[in-house]
Design an enzyme around this catalytic site. Structure first.
Site, PDB file in Angstrom:
ATOM      1  CG  ASP A  49     -36.350 -16.447  33.946  1.00 51.08           C
ATOM      2  OD1 ASP A  49     -36.708 -16.931  35.020  1.00 51.08           O
ATOM      3  OD2 ASP A  49     -36.607 -16.959  32.835  1.00 51.08           O
ATOM      4  CD  GLU A 103     -41.856 -13.777  39.600  1.00 47.73           C
ATOM      5  OE1 GLU A 103     -41.738 -15.009  39.530  1.00 47.73           O
ATOM      6  OE2 GLU A 103     -41.185 -13.083  40.382  1.00 47.73           O
TER       7      GLU A 103
HETATM    8  O1  TRH Z   1     -42.476 -14.126  29.457  1.00 48.28           O
HETATM    9  P1  TRH Z   1     -43.037 -14.823  30.638  1.00 48.28           P
HETATM   10  O2  TRH Z   1     -43.848 -16.003  30.368  1.00 48.28           O
HETATM   11  O3  TRH Z   1     -41.843 -15.190  31.570  1.00 48.28           O
HETATM   12  C1  TRH Z   1     -41.617 -16.089  32.586  1.00 48.28           C
HETATM   13  C2  TRH Z   1     -40.537 -17.039  32.174  1.00 48.28           C
HETATM   14  O4  TRH Z   1     -41.087 -17.998  31.300  1.00 48.28           O
HETATM   15  C3  TRH Z   1     -39.952 -17.707  33.360  1.00 48.28           C
HETATM   16  O5  TRH Z   1     -39.043 -18.720  33.040  1.00 48.28           O
HETATM   17  C4  TRH Z   1     -41.042 -18.213  34.240  1.00 48.28           C
HETATM   18  O6  TRH Z   1     -40.499 -18.803  35.326  1.00 48.28           O
HETATM   19  C5  TRH Z   1     -41.919 -17.071  34.635  1.00 48.28           C
HETATM   20  O7  TRH Z   1     -42.524 -16.515  33.459  1.00 48.28           O
HETATM   21  C6  TRH Z   1     -42.952 -17.434  35.659  1.00 48.28           C
HETATM   22  O8  TRH Z   1     -43.958 -13.783  31.480  1.00 48.28           O
HETATM   23  P2  TRH Z   1     -43.637 -12.524  32.380  1.00 48.28           P
HETATM   24  O9  TRH Z   1     -43.032 -12.938  33.673  1.00 48.28           O
HETATM   25  O10 TRH Z   1     -44.865 -11.762  32.460  1.00 48.28           O
HETATM   26  O11 TRH Z   1     -42.559 -11.684  31.602  1.00 48.28           O
HETATM   27  C7  TRH Z   1     -42.846 -10.960  30.445  1.00 48.28           C
HETATM   28  C8  TRH Z   1     -41.988  -9.719  30.374  1.00 48.28           C
HETATM   29  O12 TRH Z   1     -42.106  -9.139  29.105  1.00 48.28           O
HETATM   30  C9  TRH Z   1     -42.394  -8.649  31.380  1.00 48.28           C
HETATM   31  O13 TRH Z   1     -41.252  -8.016  31.918  1.00 48.28           O
HETATM   32  C10 TRH Z   1     -43.175  -7.654  30.549  1.00 48.28           C
HETATM   33  C11 TRH Z   1     -42.460  -7.756  29.237  1.00 48.28           C
HETATM   34  N1  TRH Z   1     -43.243  -7.354  28.067  1.00 48.28           N
HETATM   35  C12 TRH Z   1     -42.828  -6.239  27.365  1.00 48.28           C
HETATM   36  O14 TRH Z   1     -41.848  -5.583  27.730  1.00 48.28           O
HETATM   37  N2  TRH Z   1     -43.520  -5.867  26.257  1.00 48.28           N
HETATM   38  C13 TRH Z   1     -44.612  -6.530  25.819  1.00 48.28           C
HETATM   39  O15 TRH Z   1     -45.210  -6.143  24.792  1.00 48.28           O
HETATM   40  C14 TRH Z   1     -45.047  -7.656  26.580  1.00 48.28           C
HETATM   41  C15 TRH Z   1     -46.266  -8.407  26.146  1.00 48.28           C
HETATM   42  C16 TRH Z   1     -44.335  -8.057  27.686  1.00 48.28           C
END
Ligand code: TRH
Length: 369
Positions: A19, A258
Site C-alpha cells: 500500500d 502489487e
Molecule cells: O508487501 P506486499 O505483499 O504488499 C501488499 C500489501 O500486503 C497489500 O495490503 C496488498 O493489498 C498488496 O500487497 C496486494 O507486496 P508488494 O506490493 O510487492 O510491496 C512490496 C514493497 O516493498 C514494494 O514497494 C517493493 C518494496 N521492497 C523493497 O523496497 N525492498 C525489498 O528488499 C523488497 C523485497 C521489497
C-alpha cells in the site's frame, strides 16, 4: 491556469509494504517529474521507513509526508485528492474538499487487477451522498483503456544500461554483499508469502544440473546457506529505489503483492507472481485474468506450462518433484516472452500521465474557461 498544481495522497497501510510502496512511488513521481506540490498522508510511518529509510531527507517544502492520525489537521484540500485503495477519507478531509467549491478532483485509486470488468469501471464517477462531491474510480491496469501502471520517466533506458553493463551490476552486488555475476550460475530473486511452496522449490534447485543462487531479501541479518548446487543468500531489505537493481541483475524474479509484481514485469526478465490471498478465492480469478494477458506474450508451446508454474507457486504444499528443473531449462525461451511483455507495457502511457490527463479534463476551472 495550470491544473493541477497540488496533489494529496491518502494511504492506510493494511499490511506489508504494497500500500505504502505504491503510494510513495506515485507521490515521488508526481513531485519530481511534474513539479507538483505533493503531500502523502500515511497512517503508518514505520512501514514507509522500512522501504524508504531516508524518506524525511527527501521531503521539501513542495513534497511532504504527513502522519495521518485521528488528530489530523486538514484545512486546505489540494487540487487533486487521491484516496488510495478505498482508505475511507475522514469527515474533515471531505469538508475541506467541499470548501474548494467543486474545484477538487477526487480520485479513488484502486488495486491493480487484470480482470476485464475493471475496464468498464475505470473512470466511472459516483456522487458522495451527503456532499454531492464527485469521486472517480481509477483502475491501474495493463491495457490502453485502463489507468496504466506506475512507471517513472527514463526507467527503460536506465534498466537497459544497467543490464548491459556487467561492471555496474557487479558494483551494485558488492554494495549489497551479493556474489559477482557469473554466467555459470542462474540467479533468482525471491520475495514471496510464507504460503508459497518454498521447500519443494529449494529441493528442486539443489538438484538442478547447474548451480543456482537465490537472493532472498527481508532478513534482519546477512546469512548464506549452501544446499548441494544451491546457494541461498538471505539479505536485509534493500531500499525501494534499489530494489529494481536486484530485479534487473537476476535471471528470474519471484515477486508478490502489487508493487514488486509490477516492477518485475518492467524488469523484462522471467518472473513468477505470488498473489495476495483474498477471501473466497477471489485472488485465483485475478491470477487467471493476469495469466490470460501475460502468457499470450509467450510462444504457444510455453503458455500452458508457464501458467501452471504460476498456479503451483500459489498453492500450498508440495510441487511435483523436479517441476522447477523444467522451468529453468526453458529460461532462454521465457526470457523472450518477458521482453515482449515488458515492451508492451513500456509502449503505453504510465499511470501518473493518465491520472493527470484525467484531472485536467475534469476540473471545473477548465469548463469555466
Ligand atoms: O508487501 P506486499 O505483499 O504488499 C501488499 C500489501 O500486503 C497489500 O495490503 C496488498 O493489498 C498488496 O500487497 C496486494 O507486496 P508488494 O506490493 O510487492 O510491496 C512490496 C514493497 O516493498 C514494494 O514497494 C517493493 C518494496 N521492497 C523493497 O523496497 N525492498 C525489498 O528488499 C523488497 C523485497 C521489497
Amino acid at each position: 491556469m495550470d491544473f493541477p498544481r497540488s496533489v494529496d495522497i491518502f494511504c492506510r497501510v493494511v499490511d506489508n509494504f504494497g500500500d505504502i510502496g505504491v503510494c510513495w512511488r506515485l507521490a515521488r513521481q508526481l513531485a519530481k517529474e511534474y513539479s507538483l506540490s505533493v503531500r502523502l498522508y500515511v497512517d503508518d510511518l514505520g512501514s514507509l521507513e522500512r522501504i524508504v529509510p531516508d524518506y524525511s531527507a527527501l521531503c521539501s517544502t513542495s513534497f511532504d509526508v504527513v502522519c495521518w492520525d485521528d488528530d489530523l489537521d486538514y484545512p486546505n484540500a489540494a487540487d487533486v485528492v487521491i484516496e488510495a485503495f478505498a482508505c475511507d477519507l475522514p469527515p474533515n478531509v471531505i469538508r475541506a474538499m467541499v470548501g474548494r467549491d467543486g474545484e477538487v478532483v477526487w480520485i479513488d485509486l484502486e488495486y491493480l487487477t487484470a480482470e476485464n470488468w475493471t475496464e468498464g469501471c475505470h473512470g466511472l464517477p459516483s456522487i458522495h451522498p451527503s456532499t454531492g462531491l464527485k469521486k472517480t474510480m481509477f483502475f491501474p491496469g495493463f491495457s490502453e483503456t485502463s489507468g496504466g501502471l506506475i512507471r517513472e520517466a527514463g526507467l527503460f533506458e536506465r534498466r537497459n544500461r544497467f543490464q548491459g553493463d556487467i561492471n555496474a551490476q557487479n558494483s551494485w552486488r558488492t554494495a549489497y554483499n551479493l556474489p559477482q555475476f557469473d554466467e555459470n550460475f542462474i540467479d533468482i530473486s525471491l520475495f514471496s508469502y510464507k504460503s508459497a511452496p518454498i521447500p519443494s522449490f529449494f529441493d528442486d534447485l539443489s538438484t538442478y544440473k547447474s548451480p543456482v543462487r537465490v537472493f532472498l531479501p527481508s532478513f534482519d541479518t546477512f546469512y548464506v546457506e549452501k544446499r548441494g548446487f544451491l546457494e541461498i543468500y538471505r539479505i536485509p531489505f534493500v531500499p525501494q529505489d534499489q530494489f529494481d537493481y536486484l530485479l534487473w541483475t537476476c535471471d528470474v524474479n519471484f515477486v508478490r503483492g502489487e508493487d514488486s509484481f509490477v516492477r518485475a514485469q518492467l524488469a523484462g526478465r522471467p518472473m513468477i507472481w505470488n498473489i495476495y490471498v483474498q477471501e473466497g478465492g477471489a485472488h485465483l480469478i485475478k491470477l487467471q485474468a493476469f495469466l490470460d494477458l501475460y502468457c499470450a506474450a509467450f510462444s504457444t508451446e510455453e503458455r500452458e506450462r508457464l501458467a501452471e508454474s504460476f498456479k503451483l507457486w500459489n498453492q500450498e504444499g508440495q510441487t511435483e518433484v523436479e517441476w522447477w528443473h523444467g522451468y529453468l531449462d526453458r529460461l532462454p525461451i521465457l526470457q523472450s516472452g518477458a521482453a515482449v511483455w515488458s515492451d508492451h507495457l513500456f509502449d503505453q502511457p504510465d499511470l501518473a500521465h493518465r491520472l493527470l490527463a484525467y484531472a485536467r479534463n475534469n476540473n471545473i476551472l477548465k469548463n469555466k474557461g
